[in-house]
Each structure stands twice: as structure tokens, then as C-alpha cells.
Design a protein around this motif. Structure first.
Motif, mmCIF file in Angstrom:
data_model
loop_
_atom_site.group_PDB
_atom_site.id
_atom_site.type_symbol
_atom_site.label_atom_id
_atom_site.label_comp_id
_atom_site.label_asym_id
_atom_site.label_seq_id
_atom_site.Cartn_x
_atom_site.Cartn_y
_atom_site.Cartn_z
ATOM 1 N N SER A 14 0.834 -1.204 0.000
ATOM 2 C CA SER A 14 0.000 0.000 0.000
ATOM 3 C C SER A 14 0.871 1.257 0.000
ATOM 4 C CB SER A 14 -0.972 0.004 1.182
ATOM 5 O OG SER A 14 -0.278 0.009 2.404
ATOM 6 N N LYS B 206 2.191 1.683 -3.566
ATOM 7 C CA LYS B 206 1.101 2.227 -4.384
ATOM 8 C C LYS B 206 0.927 3.724 -4.123
ATOM 9 C CE LYS B 206 -3.869 1.603 -5.089
ATOM 10 N NZ LYS B 206 -5.030 0.783 -4.696
ATOM 11 N N LYS C 20 1.599 6.786 -6.816
ATOM 12 C CA LYS C 20 0.527 7.712 -7.181
ATOM 13 C C LYS C 20 0.955 9.169 -6.989
ATOM 14 C CE LYS C 20 -3.803 5.725 -7.062
ATOM 15 N NZ LYS C 20 -5.095 5.606 -6.442
ATOM 16 N N GLN D 19 -3.139 7.093 -12.536
ATOM 17 C CA GLN D 19 -3.721 6.716 -11.243
ATOM 18 C C GLN D 19 -4.574 5.448 -11.401
ATOM 19 O OE1 GLN D 19 -3.771 8.878 -8.069
ATOM 20 N NE2 GLN D 19 -1.864 9.443 -9.067
ATOM 21 N N ASP E 89 -3.951 1.710 -9.778
ATOM 22 C CA ASP E 89 -5.008 0.987 -9.052
ATOM 23 C C ASP E 89 -5.273 -0.381 -9.679
ATOM 24 O OD1 ASP E 89 -5.439 2.957 -7.132
ATOM 25 O OD2 ASP E 89 -7.016 3.944 -8.299
ATOM 26 N N ASN E 90 -5.396 -0.406 -11.005
ATOM 27 C CA ASN E 90 -5.636 -1.674 -11.701
ATOM 28 C C ASN E 90 -4.500 -2.658 -11.476
ATOM 29 O OD1 ASN E 90 -8.078 -0.831 -12.773
ATOM 30 N ND2 ASN E 90 -7.223 -0.231 -14.729
#
Length: 168
Positions: free
Chosen positions: A76, A79, A83, A92, A96-97
């Protein structure tokens, strides 16, 4: 990487993904079960959170590193940091994908492993061809790079996410 100790040279392999320092991590439990608890793990860097660093060299830069991206043990955090660096709406969504599909692949492989151990061949074939496994087949039908390219055309992000997938 290569290390030397007491006159012997050792080649080490790249990072083993997952949180292997936490006694509650599923992969740690599995490796403990298989090894009888004899395998010990150590952190990969002085910064307890950084597992790896991706260095991007721009074309024509004569190998001088122009961008660096940290890969953290906590997905996380990786990620979140990506971002911050890739802020366009399309990037973004791609990030996420990517992390959703990485999670889906991890769960799918774990589920398939359990089914392979406990379910017979005919039922396994039926299950794999059923709707239950359609998301896994979707993930398994493309390389990581091909999948990422369906979400973004940002070559730097494609390179970073492709590397992150190998590091995890």
C-alpha cells in the motif's frame, strides 16, 4: 548480488516477495511448515521499509540515473508513493488496476495451489474452466507488460510497474 565470507564467495538470489518477517504472514507460515522453521530471513536494506529501488535512465543520458522509485515491503505504501509520482488520472487508474490484478493473481495462485493438492484432476479441469476461475484466466492470459499496456501508454510507468511485479 555476490558476497564473500571466510574466503568463500556466495551468489544470492533476488528478494523473495512477501512479508517473511511477520510470524502471521501466510507465506512465512508456509515456508516455516516446509522447512521445519529452520529458514531465517533478514531485512534487505538499512531502511526497514525499502525492499528495492528502481532506477530509470533516460535515453541519451549515458546511463546517468534520472529517476528513482522505491519499492516498499508494504504494497500500500508503494502504491501511494507511485501515485504521488504519476499523478495523471490515467496513470492513477493504471496503478489501481495493477495492484488489484496483483492481488487477484496472488489469491488465484494460492487458491489454485490448494485445489491442486486436494482436488482430483477431472474436477480441477472443470473448476478451472468454470466462471469461478475466469478472472484468473484473464490475468494468466497476458504478460504483465501486456496487461499494463491496456491501462496506460506511459512507458516509464509501464517499466516501473513491470519491475514492481517482479519484485513482489
Amino acid at each position: 548480488a555476490t558476497m564473500e565470507e571466510k574466503g568463500y564467495e556466495f551468489d544470492s538470489f533476488h528478494t523473495v516477495g512477501g512479508n517473511l518477517l511477520s510470524v502471521s504472514a501466510p507465506l512465512k507460515k508456509f515456508i516455516d511448515l516446509v522447512s521445519g522453521g529452520f529458514v531465517e530471513w533478514c531485512r534487505t536494506s538499512a531502511d526497514d521499509d525499502v525492499m528495492d529501488v528502481i532506477s530509470i535512465c533516460k535515453e541519451g543520458s549515458e546511463h546517468s540515473v534520472s529517476d528513482k522509485y522505491a519499492v516498499y515491503g508494504d504494497q500500500s505504501r508503494t502504491k501511494k508513493e507511485l501515485k504521488k509520482r504519476f499523478s495523471s488520472p490515467a496513470d492513477q487508474v493504471a496503478i489501481d488496476n495493477f495492484f488489484f490484478f496483483a492481488w487477484l493473481a496472488k489469491i488465484g495462485v494460492l487458491f489454485w495451489f490448494v485445489i491442486k493438492i486436494f482436488v482430483g484432476v477431472e474436477l480441477r479441469r472443470y473448476l478451472f474452466n468454470s466462471r469461478l476461475f475466469s478472472p484468473l484466466r484473464k490475468v494468466a492470459g497476458m504478460t504483465t507488460s501486456e496487461r499494463i499496456r491496456t491501462w496506460t501508454d506511459n512507458e516509464e510507468l509501464i517499466g516501473v510497474l513491470s519491475y514492481v511485479s517482479a519484485a513482489k
